[in-house]
Design an enzyme around this catalytic site. Structure first.
Site, PDB file in Angstrom:
ATOM      1  N   PHE A   1      35.259  39.600  31.303  1.00  0.00           N
ATOM      2  CA  PHE A   1      35.789  40.039  32.596  1.00  0.00           C
ATOM      3  C   PHE A   1      34.955  39.417  33.715  1.00  0.00           C
ATOM      4  O   PHE A   1      33.732  39.491  33.707  1.00  0.00           O
ATOM      5  CB  PHE A   1      35.755  41.565  32.699  1.00  0.00           C
ATOM      6  CG  PHE A   1      36.404  42.068  33.954  1.00  0.00           C
ATOM      7  CD1 PHE A   1      37.779  42.125  34.065  1.00  0.00           C
ATOM      8  CD2 PHE A   1      35.628  42.463  35.037  1.00  0.00           C
ATOM      9  CE1 PHE A   1      38.387  42.570  35.238  1.00  0.00           C
ATOM     10  CE2 PHE A   1      36.224  42.908  36.214  1.00  0.00           C
ATOM     11  CZ  PHE A   1      37.606  42.958  36.305  1.00  0.00           C
TER      12      PHE A   1
ATOM     13  N   GLY B   1      44.554  38.206  44.364  1.00  0.00           N
ATOM     14  CA  GLY B   1      43.440  37.462  43.794  1.00  0.00           C
ATOM     15  C   GLY B   1      43.348  35.991  44.149  1.00  0.00           C
ATOM     16  O   GLY B   1      42.264  35.411  44.117  1.00  0.00           O
TER      17      GLY B   1
ATOM     18  N   ASP C   1      45.551  35.488  31.903  1.00  0.00           N
ATOM     19  CA  ASP C   1      44.832  36.163  30.829  1.00  0.00           C
ATOM     20  C   ASP C   1      45.783  36.227  29.625  1.00  0.00           C
ATOM     21  O   ASP C   1      45.876  35.263  28.866  1.00  0.00           O
ATOM     22  CB  ASP C   1      44.435  37.542  31.391  1.00  0.00           C
ATOM     23  CG  ASP C   1      43.565  38.360  30.482  1.00  0.00           C
ATOM     24  OD1 ASP C   1      42.341  38.296  30.638  1.00  0.00           O
ATOM     25  OD2 ASP C   1      44.104  39.076  29.630  1.00  0.00           O
TER      26      ASP C   1
ATOM     27  N   GLU D   1      47.911  30.861  41.169  1.00  0.00           N
ATOM     28  CA  GLU D   1      47.469  32.131  40.585  1.00  0.00           C
ATOM     29  C   GLU D   1      45.952  32.103  40.408  1.00  0.00           C
ATOM     30  O   GLU D   1      45.353  31.029  40.263  1.00  0.00           O
ATOM     31  CB  GLU D   1      48.196  32.313  39.231  1.00  0.00           C
ATOM     32  CG  GLU D   1      47.886  33.562  38.461  1.00  0.00           C
ATOM     33  CD  GLU D   1      48.238  34.861  39.182  1.00  0.00           C
ATOM     34  OE1 GLU D   1      47.571  35.168  40.177  1.00  0.00           O
ATOM     35  OE2 GLU D   1      49.143  35.580  38.715  1.00  0.00           O
ATOM     36  N   ASP D   2      45.336  33.283  40.432  1.00  0.00           N
ATOM     37  CA  ASP D   2      43.880  33.332  40.245  1.00  0.00           C
ATOM     38  C   ASP D   2      43.498  33.153  38.778  1.00  0.00           C
ATOM     39  O   ASP D   2      42.631  32.356  38.443  1.00  0.00           O
ATOM     40  CB  ASP D   2      43.283  34.624  40.818  1.00  0.00           C
ATOM     41  CG  ASP D   2      43.919  35.893  40.263  1.00  0.00           C
ATOM     42  OD1 ASP D   2      44.924  35.822  39.515  1.00  0.00           O
ATOM     43  OD2 ASP D   2      43.406  36.992  40.572  1.00  0.00           O
TER      44      ASP D   2
ATOM     45  N   LYS E   1      42.169  32.065  30.374  1.00  0.00           N
ATOM     46  CA  LYS E   1      41.438  32.523  29.185  1.00  0.00           C
ATOM     47  C   LYS E   1      42.287  32.150  27.966  1.00  0.00           C
ATOM     48  O   LYS E   1      43.156  32.920  27.562  1.00  0.00           O
ATOM     49  CB  LYS E   1      41.243  34.039  29.220  1.00  0.00           C
ATOM     50  CG  LYS E   1      40.334  34.548  30.324  1.00  0.00           C
ATOM     51  CD  LYS E   1      40.208  36.064  30.253  1.00  0.00           C
ATOM     52  CE  LYS E   1      39.418  36.624  31.402  1.00  0.00           C
ATOM     53  NZ  LYS E   1      39.488  38.097  31.484  1.00  0.00           N
TER      54      LYS E   1
ATOM     55  N   ASP F   1      38.653  40.667  41.769  1.00  0.00           N
ATOM     56  CA  ASP F   1      37.995  41.934  42.058  1.00  0.00           C
ATOM     57  C   ASP F   1      37.672  42.764  40.824  1.00  0.00           C
ATOM     58  O   ASP F   1      38.231  42.552  39.748  1.00  0.00           O
ATOM     59  CB  ASP F   1      38.895  42.791  42.944  1.00  0.00           C
ATOM     60  CG  ASP F   1      40.083  43.367  42.169  1.00  0.00           C
ATOM     61  OD1 ASP F   1      40.773  42.591  41.483  1.00  0.00           O
ATOM     62  OD2 ASP F   1      40.299  44.591  42.229  1.00  0.00           O
TER      63      ASP F   1
HETATM   64  P1  5GP Z   1      47.835  38.654  32.460  1.00  0.00           P
HETATM   65  O1  5GP Z   1      49.209  39.186  32.693  1.00  0.00           O
HETATM   66  O2  5GP Z   1      47.777  37.152  32.357  1.00  0.00           O
HETATM   67  O3  5GP Z   1      47.170  39.320  31.275  1.00  0.00           O
HETATM   68  O4  5GP Z   1      46.965  39.147  33.655  1.00  0.00           O
HETATM   69  C1  5GP Z   1      46.806  38.477  34.808  1.00  0.00           C
HETATM   70  C2  5GP Z   1      46.169  39.367  35.851  1.00  0.00           C
HETATM   71  O5  5GP Z   1      45.168  40.232  35.278  1.00  0.00           O
HETATM   72  C3  5GP Z   1      45.456  38.507  36.855  1.00  0.00           C
HETATM   73  O6  5GP Z   1      46.307  38.104  37.898  1.00  0.00           O
HETATM   74  C4  5GP Z   1      44.337  39.422  37.305  1.00  0.00           C
HETATM   75  O7  5GP Z   1      44.805  40.235  38.350  1.00  0.00           O
HETATM   76  C5  5GP Z   1      44.032  40.288  36.096  1.00  0.00           C
HETATM   77  N1  5GP Z   1      42.872  39.791  35.327  1.00  0.00           N
HETATM   78  C6  5GP Z   1      42.878  39.251  34.087  1.00  0.00           C
HETATM   79  N2  5GP Z   1      41.638  38.927  33.683  1.00  0.00           N
HETATM   80  C7  5GP Z   1      40.816  39.260  34.707  1.00  0.00           C
HETATM   81  C8  5GP Z   1      39.385  39.149  34.900  1.00  0.00           C
HETATM   82  O8  5GP Z   1      38.595  38.686  34.051  1.00  0.00           O
HETATM   83  N3  5GP Z   1      38.914  39.589  36.093  1.00  0.00           N
HETATM   84  C9  5GP Z   1      39.706  40.112  37.070  1.00  0.00           C
HETATM   85  N4  5GP Z   1      39.123  40.511  38.194  1.00  0.00           N
HETATM   86  N5  5GP Z   1      41.049  40.227  36.922  1.00  0.00           N
HETATM   87  C10 5GP Z   1      41.594  39.795  35.751  1.00  0.00           C
END
Ligand code: 5GP
Length: 179
Positions: free
Chosen positions: A156, A49, A107, A103-104, A135, A163
């Site tokens: 989302f 990402g 969440d 990082e992209d 977020k 993606d």
């Molecule tokens: P976390 O472990 O912080 O919950 O998740 C991080 C990963 O979840 C990110 O690197 C990404 O791949 C995915 N992710 C979380 N939110 C989104 C979103 O709104 N859109 C997309 N495309 N991926 C997300």
């Protein structure tokens, strides 16, 4: 009405236009240039990402630096609750070096928390987190995020590297899922 796009079976509307993204990327790069003056950091961009963010960010970084691309591997798939085992592709020796994780999106923060834990085993000199998006409403762990380009609501999103089921990464703007 904002511009919309169709990605597979879902409709998304523009929520962050290219101009805003680029302005925030330049702001974060300027902060890194200031904070890391006199150092040679290694940027670790987490695939897939972050590839577009990393490319734009690095072109604004004026420090002598390196970049390496890593993936996170887990036992069974990977998601917010997946257990991450190893950083794949960590080909540079980070021992004693300042590392900036690119990082992209953060969440729940669980992925980043595991990444930090695993990276620390490689004994870097320091670690900072640089994320395109955060977020805050979803964060479940205590993370010290030094660089964050933009905070967004719990929706989302796709585009600019992110993606939906593999598609939608190749847009200049960021789009939010229409309800
Ligand atoms: P976390 O472990 O912080 O919950 O998740 C991080 C990963 O979840 C990110 O690197 C990404 O791949 C995915 N992710 C979380 N939110 C989104 C979103 O709104 N859109 C997309 N495309 N991926 C997300």
């Amino acid at each position: 009405m904002n511009k919309t796009i169709q990605v597979k079976d879902k409709t998304f509307a523009v929520s962050i236009p290219e101009e805003r993204i680029m302005a925030e990327v330049r702001r974060v790069a300027a902060e890194i240039n200031r904070d890391y003056a006199g150092q040679n950091p290694i940027f670790l961009a987490v695939l897939n990402g972050s590839f577009i963010f990393a490319a734009d960010l690095l072109r604004e970084v004026t420090l002598p630096c390196e970049i390496s691309f890593v993936r996170l591997a887990s036992y069974e798939g990977m998601g917010s609750t997946g257990e991450i085992r190893e950083i794949m592709g960590l080909s540079v020796d980070v021992t004693g070096r300042p590392v900036i994780i690119v990082e992209d999106i953060v969440d729940t923060g669980l992925t980043m928390a595991h990444m930090l834990e695993t990276l620390k085993r490689h004994n870097p000199g320091s670690i900072d987190i640089c994320t395109l998006l955060l977020k805050p409403g979803k964060l479940q762990v205590n993370l010290d995020i030094r660089y964050c380009a933009m905070q967004i609501p719990n929706d989302f999103i796709v585009g600019y590297g992110l993606d939906y089921d593999g598609f939608g990464r190749n847009t200049k703007d960021i789009y939010t899922l229409c309800s």
